[in-house]
Design a protein around this motif. Structure first.
Motif: not given
Length: 429
Positions: A29-33, A235-239, A21-24, A8-9
Motif C-alpha cells: 500500500v505504501f509503495n502503491s498509493v 525535483s520532478d516528482t512529489v509523493p 515480514d510475513r505479509l508485506p 522506503e517503508y
C-alpha cells in the motif's frame, strides 16, 4: 516506479514489523498509493479520472451484489423483482438507481480517461501494456453493461438482446450456431436471461482483476504527464501521499455531488421509457436503441446500408463496430511521433479537436437518433473520418509534423528554468 529518492517503508510498530515480514501488505500500500510512490508534479485534473474509474467500479460491484440478493433470473418475474426491490426493499430504490446511473457515470469517466490518453499520448512507449490492458477493460465493460441492460427484462432489454445477439448471425458459417449458443435457444428467453445474469455478476470481478494488472503495469514506468517528458530528477516528482491523495479526494467530492444530484433528482433521466414496460415479444418498439454509451458504435453499425460485392452490409457493420474499438490496440504503433503530448504537436492538436472530437460527438448523436435520413448519411461521414483519423491521419501527421520544443524537465515546465534538473546526470531516471 522505482527511484533512488523514493521513500522506503520502515514500520516502527512491532506488530507492523511482524506483519511486513510475513505479509508485506502495508509495504504494498505504501509503495502503491503512499509516500513511497513518486508521481510527476505537473499532473492536471484529467489524471484524476483513473482513480475515479476505480471508485465507480467499486460502487457498481457493491450495489450489484445487493441487487442480486433480490433479483430472480426468470422471464416471468425478472421485471417484477426489480420493481419490488425499488418499492419494498429498504433503500432498494437507492441501490437500483445507484447501480443504473452508476453505469452511466462509469462510462463518462472512462470516456474522458480514454480521450485524455489519445490527446496526451498515454499509449506510447514505455506504457503500451498499460494502454492495451485499458482497452481490454473497456471491452469487458461493454460486455458487462450490455448483459446488465438485459436483466430488467423490459421492452428495450428484450429487443436490445434480440438485435445485438442477432449481429452474431451475420458471421459466415458459425454465426447462427454461435447466436443460438449465446442465447441457449432461438430467441431471448429464460436460458439467455440466466446466462446473462451469471456473466453480468462474474465479469465485474474479471474487470477488477484486469484493473489490478493495469495498475501494476502503470507502476513499472510510472505515470505519464501533460508534457510527455519523462522524470529526470527528484525535483520532478512529489509523493502520491499526501499530495495526490488530497487532490483525488477533492475531485471525488465533486463527483459525489454530481452523482447525488442525478441519483436523487433525475434517477430516470438516462433510461429509455420503453424499458419501464415489461418485455413483450409480440410488440416491437418503434425505435430500438441501446444505452447512450453504446451510441457511437451503434451508429457505425448502422452506417453500412449496402452490400459490397459478396460481403453483406450487416457483416460489414458488425466488423466495423468491433473494429472501432480494436483499432485502439494498434495506436502505439500507428502513431510514430517521438513527442507524446498533443500540447506540443500543433498539427495533431488540430485534427484531435476539430476532427476526432466532432466525429465522436456526431456518432453519439446519430446512434441515439432514428435509423433514417439524414442521420444515416451523417453517421457514414462521421464513421469514415473516425477510421481515417486512426489509420490514415495519425500515421501521416506523426511523420510530417514539426513538434514544438519540449521543456528540459517536468520541473522546468512548472517553475521555469530548473537548475537542479539540468545538473542532474542524464541517467538518473
Amino acid at each position: 516506479m522505482s527511484f533512488p529518492w523514493a521513500n522506503e517503508y520502515k514500520p516502527s510498530h512491532p506488530f507492523m514489523q511482524w506483519m511486513d515480514d510475513r505479509l508485506p501488505l502495508p509495504r504494498l500500500v505504501f509503495n502503491s498509493v503512499g509516500a513511497g510512490y513518486p508521481v510527476p508534479r505537473n499532473l492536471n485534473y484529467f489524471w484524476n479520472f483513473g482513480f475515479l474509474a476505480a471508485l465507480c467500479l467499486i460502487v457498481q460491484i457493491v450495489t450489484g451484489i445487493v441487487m442480486a440478493m433480490h433479483y430472480a433470473a426468470n422471464t416471468a418475474v425478472a421485471f417484477d423483482t426489480i420493481e419490488m426491490t425499488v418499492r419494498d426493499v429498504n433503500w432498494g430504490w437507492m441501490m437500483r438507481y445507484a447501480h443504473a446511473n452508476g453505469a452511466s457515470m462509469f462510462f463518462i469517466v472512462i470516456y474522458v480517461h480514454i480521450f485524455r490518453g489519445f490527446y496526451y499520448g498515454s499509449y506510447k512507449a514505455p506504457r503500451e501494456m498499460v494502454w492495451l490492458l485499458g482497452v481490454v477493460i473497456f471491452l469487458l465493460m461493454m460486455a458487462t453493461a450490455f448483459m446488465g441492460y438485459v436483466l430488467p427484462w423490459g421492452q428495450m432489454s428484450f429487443w436490445g438482446a434480440k438485435v445485438i445477439t442477432g449481429l452474431f448471425g451475420a458471421i459466415p458459417f458459425v454465426g447462427e450456431p454461435l447466436q443460438q449458443w449465446l442465447l441457449g435457444g432461438f430467441a431471448p428467453d429464460n436460458a439467455a436471461l440466466n446466462r446473462f445474469f451469471s456473466l453480468h455478476y462474474l465479469l465485474p470481478f474479471v474487470i477488477l482483476g484486469v484493473v489490478i494488472l493495469h495498475i501494476w503495469a502503470l507502476h513499472i514506468p510510472g505515470s505519464s504527464n501533460p508534457t510527455g517528458v519523462e522524470v529526470k530528477a527528484e525535483s520532478d516528482t512529489v509523493p502520491f501521499y499526501p499530495y495526490y491523495v488530497a487532490k483525488d479526494g477533492w475531485f471525488i467530492g465533486v463527483f459525489a455531488i454530481v452523482f447525488s444530484l442525478m441519483l436523487f433528482y433525475f434517477p430516470n433521466s438516462l433510461g429509455h421509457p420503453d424499458n419501464y414496460i415489461p418485455a413483450n415479444p409480440m410488440s416491437t418498439p418503434a425505435h430500438i436503441v441501446p444505452e447512450w454509451y453504446f451510441w457511437p458504435f451503434y451508429a457505425i453499425l448502422r452506417a453500412f446500408t449496402q452490400d459490397f460485392f459478396f460481403i453483406p452490409a450487416k457483416l460489414m457493420g458488425v466488423l466495423a463496430m468491433f473494429g472501432a474499438i480494436l483499432v485502439w490496440f494498434f495506436l502505439p504503433w500507428l502513431d510514430k511521433s517521438p513527442v507524446r503530448s498533443g500540447s506540443y504537436r500543433p498539427l495533431y492538436k488540430k485534427f484531435f479537436w476539430f476532427g476526432l472530437i466532432p466525429a465522436m460527438a456526431v456518432l453519439f448523436y446519430c446512434g441515439g437518433a432514428a435509423a433514417a435520413e439524414p442521420y444515416v448519411m451523417i453517421s457514414q461521414l462521421a464513421a469514415l473520418y473516425y477510421f481515417a483519423h486512426f489509420l490514415i491521419v495519425l500515421p501521416i501527421v506523426s511523420a510530417i509534423e514539426k513538434p514544438l520544443p519540449l521543456p528540459y524537465s517536468i520541473t522546468e515546465s512548472v517553475l521555469g528554468t530548473d537548475e537542479a534538473a539540468q545538473l542532474a546526470p542524464s541517467g538518473s531516471v
